[in-house]
Enzyme design. Sequence first.
Site, PDB file in Angstrom:
ATOM      1  N   CYS A  67      -2.551   1.463   8.222  1.00  0.00           N
ATOM      2  CA  CYS A  67      -1.726   0.636   7.350  1.00  0.00           C
ATOM      3  C   CYS A  67      -2.219  -0.807   7.342  1.00  0.00           C
ATOM      4  CB  CYS A  67      -0.252   0.733   7.715  1.00  0.00           C
ATOM      5  SG  CYS A  67       0.277  -0.273   9.070  1.00  0.00           S
TER       6      CYS A  67
ATOM      7  N   CYS B 239       3.159   8.416   1.443  1.00  0.00           N
ATOM      8  CA  CYS B 239       3.575   7.411   2.435  1.00  0.00           C
ATOM      9  C   CYS B 239       3.835   6.106   1.684  1.00  0.00           C
ATOM     10  CB  CYS B 239       2.459   7.251   3.463  1.00  0.00           C
ATOM     11  SG  CYS B 239       2.745   5.903   4.627  1.00  0.00           S
TER      12      CYS B 239
ATOM     13  N   CYS C  46       2.767  -5.564  15.780  1.00  0.00           N
ATOM     14  CA  CYS C  46       2.097  -4.563  16.622  1.00  0.00           C
ATOM     15  C   CYS C  46       0.607  -4.936  16.732  1.00  0.00           C
ATOM     16  CB  CYS C  46       2.261  -3.168  16.038  1.00  0.00           C
ATOM     17  SG  CYS C  46       3.995  -2.708  15.872  1.00  0.00           S
TER      18      CYS C  46
ATOM     19  N   GLU D 128       0.821  -1.205   0.000  1.00  0.00           N
ATOM     20  CA  GLU D 128       0.000   0.000   0.000  1.00  0.00           C
ATOM     21  C   GLU D 128       0.857   1.258   0.000  1.00  0.00           C
ATOM     22  OE1 GLU D 128      -3.461  -2.040   2.760  1.00  0.00           O
ATOM     23  OE2 GLU D 128      -2.329  -0.337   3.508  1.00  0.00           O
TER      24      GLU D 128
ATOM     25  N   CYS E 127      -2.341  -3.207  14.653  1.00  0.00           N
ATOM     26  CA  CYS E 127      -2.041  -2.921  13.247  1.00  0.00           C
ATOM     27  C   CYS E 127      -2.575  -4.024  12.328  1.00  0.00           C
ATOM     28  CB  CYS E 127      -0.529  -2.792  13.087  1.00  0.00           C
ATOM     29  SG  CYS E 127       0.002  -2.738  11.366  1.00  0.00           S
TER      30      CYS E 127
ATOM     31  N   CYS F 253       4.670  -7.463   7.584  1.00  0.00           N
ATOM     32  CA  CYS F 253       5.568  -6.961   8.622  1.00  0.00           C
ATOM     33  C   CYS F 253       5.726  -8.012   9.715  1.00  0.00           C
ATOM     34  CB  CYS F 253       4.999  -5.669   9.209  1.00  0.00           C
ATOM     35  SG  CYS F 253       6.132  -4.879  10.386  1.00  0.00           S
TER      36      CYS F 253
HETATM   37  S1  SF4 Z   1       2.576  -0.662  12.947  1.00  0.00           S
HETATM   38 FE1  SF4 Z   1       2.251  -2.424  11.587  1.00  0.00          FE
HETATM   39  S2  SF4 Z   1       3.549  -2.065   9.784  1.00  0.00           S
HETATM   40 FE2  SF4 Z   1       4.245  -0.673  11.435  1.00  0.00          FE
HETATM   41  S3  SF4 Z   1       5.895  -1.817  12.452  1.00  0.00           S
HETATM   42 FE3  SF4 Z   1       4.006  -2.287  13.590  1.00  0.00          FE
HETATM   43  S4  SF4 Z   1       3.225  -4.183  12.615  1.00  0.00           S
HETATM   44 FE4  SF4 Z   1       4.755  -3.293  11.236  1.00  0.00          FE
END
Ligand code: SF4
Length: 355
Positions: A340, A105, A116, A90, A119, A112
Amino acid sequence: MTDLSEHTIATLAPELAAGGFRASHSGPLLRSYYRGEEAAGRNGRRFPQALGALLRGHARRRAAAIAARRVAADGTTKLLIRLADARTVESVLMPGDRADRAAGCVSSQVGCAMGCDFCATARAGFERDLSSGEIVEQFLALRDEARAGGRRLQTIVFMGMGEPLLNLGNVCTAVERIVSNDMGGLGCRQVTVSTVGIVPGIRALAASGLGVHLAVSLHAPDDPTRARLLPAGRRFGVREILAAADLYQSSVGRPVSIQYCLLAGVNDSIGQADQLAALLEGRRMHVNLLHYNPTGPGIRGEAYAPSSDGATVAFLARLRLHGIVAHVRRPRGPDIDAACGQLRQRAWTSLDLPA
Ligand code: SF4
């Protein structure tokens, strides 16, 4: 021929020569490619027919790679970009405060590994790093998108999918091209790299000499809360991260931004504002308070909610009372899954509209 986005003028020259072209076309060809002249059909007579066709082919491929496009009521545009191996990432274009400016962005990885909990990208896991060219292609797609809307792409942030400092080599190579006068033409001060706090990566970015802006996603003032939200927080403590940010700030000479996403009942109490202020006392860092776009239950099954307006205002006021420079960043494109990983997640479940 290797994609033009993977090249510098120096690396393209021998490849052109090997293909029977003049090596001296390397500079003009790349400049034309980065300026988007092929998309505007303006390169035709400057190059041999085969090179002109090559540029036009790149423009067509970039346009075709946009698998989905969603435009929010506030003008934020989210692109789902399909890569050569059919994976998707994205990129987001955000209108600037000035009518003729925009900020972009970009993603640095497919998926990833940071996990997190709040997320959407984290839920899909990590697939692979993006190449430097795939990052550059996002920059160029956003630049095209901005131009089509009568805007100039003024800044780029690495805040999309992925942890940029875990793909540092390719991110730095992409940034070198984006800030090169011969190619992307942005200033290094117009580029921000964001991290969840990968301490060796912060040190390496400082040593790279690129001089880009650094943003640290702290999201909590203490290690236990941080470890709950960001598993990466178990590896690097808050004080260790801020010490690395100090080093970055002193070696690059630019204030580091602290990103803090306010989550109701998790990290938005007045006590936590006091703790954050105490951590930042004497540091020249400024805090961006971010509004959370809900993404559904996290990996551990917990559903997070954005802080109320009252809690947000109180948190901001408390930081300012302590002399901390802080701002609330307005939410971007909440009606188009602007957090995201959300557009990608929806595309996977066939809920999204094709471009
Ligand atoms: S917010 Fe999402 S994309 Fe960003 S580092 Fe954490 S898991 Fe990865």
